[in-house]
Design an enzyme around this catalytic site. Structure first.
Site, mmCIF file in Angstrom:
data_model
loop_
_atom_site.group_PDB
_atom_site.id
_atom_site.type_symbol
_atom_site.label_atom_id
_atom_site.label_comp_id
_atom_site.label_asym_id
_atom_site.label_seq_id
_atom_site.Cartn_x
_atom_site.Cartn_y
_atom_site.Cartn_z
ATOM 1 N N SER A 1 0.883 -1.176 0.000
ATOM 2 C CA SER A 1 0.000 0.000 0.000
ATOM 3 C C SER A 1 0.912 1.214 0.000
ATOM 4 C CB SER A 1 -0.945 -0.016 1.205
ATOM 5 O OG SER A 1 -0.224 -0.255 2.401
ATOM 6 N N GLU B 1 1.458 5.457 0.895
ATOM 7 C CA GLU B 1 0.978 6.614 1.672
ATOM 8 C C GLU B 1 1.467 7.915 1.039
ATOM 9 O OE1 GLU B 1 1.140 6.307 5.980
ATOM 10 O OE2 GLU B 1 1.912 8.354 6.059
ATOM 11 N N ASP C 1 -0.792 14.002 16.756
ATOM 12 C CA ASP C 1 -0.001 14.801 17.699
ATOM 13 C C ASP C 1 -0.543 16.215 17.670
ATOM 14 O OD1 ASP C 1 1.890 12.789 18.508
ATOM 15 O OD2 ASP C 1 2.695 12.932 16.478
ATOM 16 N N PHE D 1 13.219 13.710 11.794
ATOM 17 C CA PHE D 1 11.901 13.126 11.979
ATOM 18 C C PHE D 1 11.986 11.876 12.861
ATOM 19 C CE2 PHE D 1 8.121 10.818 10.185
ATOM 20 C CZ PHE D 1 7.200 11.643 10.799
ATOM 21 N N HIS E 1 3.651 -1.371 3.597
ATOM 22 C CA HIS E 1 3.068 -0.030 3.445
ATOM 23 C C HIS E 1 4.227 0.937 3.205
ATOM 24 C CE1 HIS E 1 0.053 3.139 4.185
ATOM 25 N NE2 HIS E 1 0.997 3.768 4.867
HETATM 26 P P1 FAD Z 1 -2.643 5.983 20.302
HETATM 27 O O1 FAD Z 1 -2.926 4.627 19.750
HETATM 28 O O2 FAD Z 1 -3.758 6.730 20.889
HETATM 29 O O3 FAD Z 1 -1.380 5.882 21.223
HETATM 30 C C1 FAD Z 1 -0.652 7.031 21.591
HETATM 31 C C2 FAD Z 1 0.100 6.768 22.908
HETATM 32 O O4 FAD Z 1 -0.819 6.651 23.985
HETATM 33 C C3 FAD Z 1 0.931 5.505 22.952
HETATM 34 O O5 FAD Z 1 2.071 5.749 23.724
HETATM 35 C C4 FAD Z 1 0.033 4.485 23.651
HETATM 36 O O6 FAD Z 1 0.798 3.495 24.342
HETATM 37 C C5 FAD Z 1 -0.739 5.365 24.605
HETATM 38 N N1 FAD Z 1 -2.125 4.961 24.820
HETATM 39 C C6 FAD Z 1 -3.007 4.490 23.902
HETATM 40 N N2 FAD Z 1 -4.212 4.305 24.463
HETATM 41 C C7 FAD Z 1 -4.107 4.695 25.762
HETATM 42 C C8 FAD Z 1 -5.000 4.755 26.875
HETATM 43 N N3 FAD Z 1 -6.283 4.363 26.743
HETATM 44 N N4 FAD Z 1 -4.553 5.215 28.047
HETATM 45 C C9 FAD Z 1 -3.246 5.601 28.208
HETATM 46 N N5 FAD Z 1 -2.337 5.558 27.192
HETATM 47 C C10 FAD Z 1 -2.775 5.112 25.990
HETATM 48 N N6 FAD Z 1 0.149 11.589 12.495
HETATM 49 C C11 FAD Z 1 -0.571 12.594 11.940
HETATM 50 O O7 FAD Z 1 -0.648 13.697 12.523
HETATM 51 N N7 FAD Z 1 -1.214 12.435 10.737
HETATM 52 C C12 FAD Z 1 -1.184 11.267 10.059
HETATM 53 O O8 FAD Z 1 -1.783 11.150 8.979
HETATM 54 C C13 FAD Z 1 -0.433 10.178 10.612
HETATM 55 N N8 FAD Z 1 -0.381 8.981 9.993
HETATM 56 C C14 FAD Z 1 0.299 7.935 10.589
HETATM 57 C C15 FAD Z 1 0.293 6.682 9.953
HETATM 58 C C16 FAD Z 1 0.971 5.615 10.536
HETATM 59 C C17 FAD Z 1 0.953 4.273 9.842
HETATM 60 C C18 FAD Z 1 1.691 5.786 11.755
HETATM 61 C C19 FAD Z 1 2.454 4.648 12.369
HETATM 62 C C20 FAD Z 1 1.684 7.028 12.380
HETATM 63 C C21 FAD Z 1 0.988 8.107 11.825
HETATM 64 N N9 FAD Z 1 0.935 9.363 12.433
HETATM 65 C C22 FAD Z 1 0.219 10.391 11.871
HETATM 66 C C23 FAD Z 1 1.638 9.601 13.702
HETATM 67 C C24 FAD Z 1 0.726 9.351 14.931
HETATM 68 O O9 FAD Z 1 -0.366 10.226 14.910
HETATM 69 C C25 FAD Z 1 1.579 9.587 16.183
HETATM 70 O O10 FAD Z 1 2.536 8.583 16.304
HETATM 71 C C26 FAD Z 1 0.802 9.787 17.478
HETATM 72 O O11 FAD Z 1 1.733 10.246 18.463
HETATM 73 C C27 FAD Z 1 0.160 8.504 18.035
HETATM 74 O O12 FAD Z 1 -0.929 8.139 17.304
HETATM 75 P P2 FAD Z 1 -1.640 6.707 17.584
HETATM 76 O O13 FAD Z 1 -2.799 6.641 16.712
HETATM 77 O O14 FAD Z 1 -0.643 5.625 17.515
HETATM 78 O O15 FAD Z 1 -2.082 6.945 19.099
#
Ligand code: FAD
Length: 296
Positions: free
Chosen positions: A8, A10, A102, A209, A259
């Site tokens: 895939s 991105e 973030d 990054f 990906h």
């Molecule tokens: P979560 O899954 O919410 O996790 C974030 C942190 O919180 C982790 O440390 C986890 O251990 C902790 N956590 C999770 N759930 C809980 C809970 N219930 N209680 C306490 N702690 C918890 N960023 C962008 O801004 N735009 C994008 O388009 C983008 N695309 C991405 C695509 C991929 C494939 C990846 C791997 C990352 C991408 N990111 C993007 C970056 C991502 O948004 C960041 O890494 C962000 O800091 C974490 O997002 P997450 O969805 O993994 O968060």
């Protein structure tokens, strides 16, 4: 074990109409020759690219590409995000990448980010099974994680909330990915965890990054690149060789479809895919020797 699909791709949403034209007229057609399963479009921190993400997704969809918008709450409320989810559903999008995201630097740091698991739950509550949802995973562990197993616990939580698969942060330590898969399996995760792969092109940017997102650049790679100095051609060739080798190892191991973080550039991905045999026969199984021959 066979690969599930080819790959895939991105993309980030171009800021200008010239950038979008280039993506649609040359970058995407070149990459689509790899026969990818779908392409995804990122969503800026805090929703900063909402309009360009929607515009890019819509343009890709009108051209018939299978597209997955990335989505996060950012600084938005539930009503705004629900409306965006419904809009995507109405226009026939059937994939999403659900993230926490973030905070952008201009948003009050007291703002509480909403975890990806909550967004997955909202998507399921709003649109049932309509969307195929991917979430993010971190073989080298998310920089804010409370610990290795805790991060996997929260990955499982968002998959249990209804996500279909995960895509990893990029990595260059393949052992980190394999170990992570083992730990995820031990934690009861059964959904596919697709390896995210970032080509090495602009090394200075990549270093910056990587420091922020917690992806390690192995010392031997950094040292080798330092030796090349301003010789950007050698850096590029070395980067292609290293990432082709990484992808070959993943393909041979039977990893789910790769990906690619394309950075909106076709050439590095096409060269890597060609080295590994991706896109030729529905999966690719080139051995190490093929990789070494073609990058020599
Ligand atoms: P979560 O899954 O919410 O996790 C974030 C942190 O919180 C982790 O440390 C986890 O251990 C902790 N956590 C999770 N759930 C809980 C809970 N219930 N209680 C306490 N702690 C918890 N960023 C962008 O801004 N735009 C994008 O388009 C983008 N695309 C991405 C695509 C991929 C494939 C990846 C791997 C990352 C991408 N990111 C993007 C970056 C991502 O948004 C960041 O890494 C962000 O800091 C974490 O997002 P997450 O969805 O993994 O968060």
């Amino acid at each position: 074990m066979a690969m599930e699909g080819n790959c895939s791709l991105e993309f980030f949403p171009p800021k200008t109409s010239a950038g979008l034209d280039k993506l649609l007229s040359s970058t995407l057609p070149a990459l689509w020759a790899l026969n990818p399963d779908y392409c995804s479009v990122t969503y800026g921190a805090g929703g900063a690219t909402r309009s360009t993400t929607v515009a890019t997704v819509t343009a890709l969809q009108e051209l018939g590409y299978d597209v997955a918008p990335h989505l996060s709450f950012g600084a938005d409320d539930r009503t705004t995000i629900e409306a965006l989810i419904r809009r995507y559903q109405d226009q026939g999008v059937d994939r999403l990448v659900a993230l926490r995201g973030d905070l952008p630097s201009d948003v009050d740091s007291a703002h509480e980010l909403i975890h990806a698991s909550e967004l997955v739950s909202l998507v399921r509550a709003t649109t049932g099974d309509h969307f195929d949802i991917a979430v993010a995973a971190y073989p080298e562990i998310h920089p804010e994680a409370e610990g290795y197993d805790r991060d996997i616990h929260f990955l499982k939580e968002k998959l249990d909330a209804g996500a279909n698969s995960a895509v990893t942060q990029y990595f260059y330590n393949v052992e980190a990915y394999f170990y992570f898969l083992d730990r995820c399996a031990a934690a009861g995760i059964t959904q596919p965890i697709h390896p995210g792969i970032m080509p090495i092109t602009n090394f200075a940017n990549l270093q910056r990054f990587s420091a922020a997102c917690g992806a390690e650049i192995p010392r031997w790679i950094a040292q080798r690149i330092a030796d090349f100095g301003d010789d950007s051609e050698s850096v590029y060739k070395f980067g292609i060789e290293v990432v082709s080798q990484l992808c070959a190892t993943l393909v041979e191991s039977g990893a789910p479809a790769i990906h690619f973080y394309t950075m909106n550039q076709a050439e590095p991905i096409c060269t890597i895919a060609q080295n590994v045999g991706l896109g030729r026969n529905g999966g690719g199984n080139a051995g190490n020797s093929a990789v070494h021959q073609s990058v020599a």
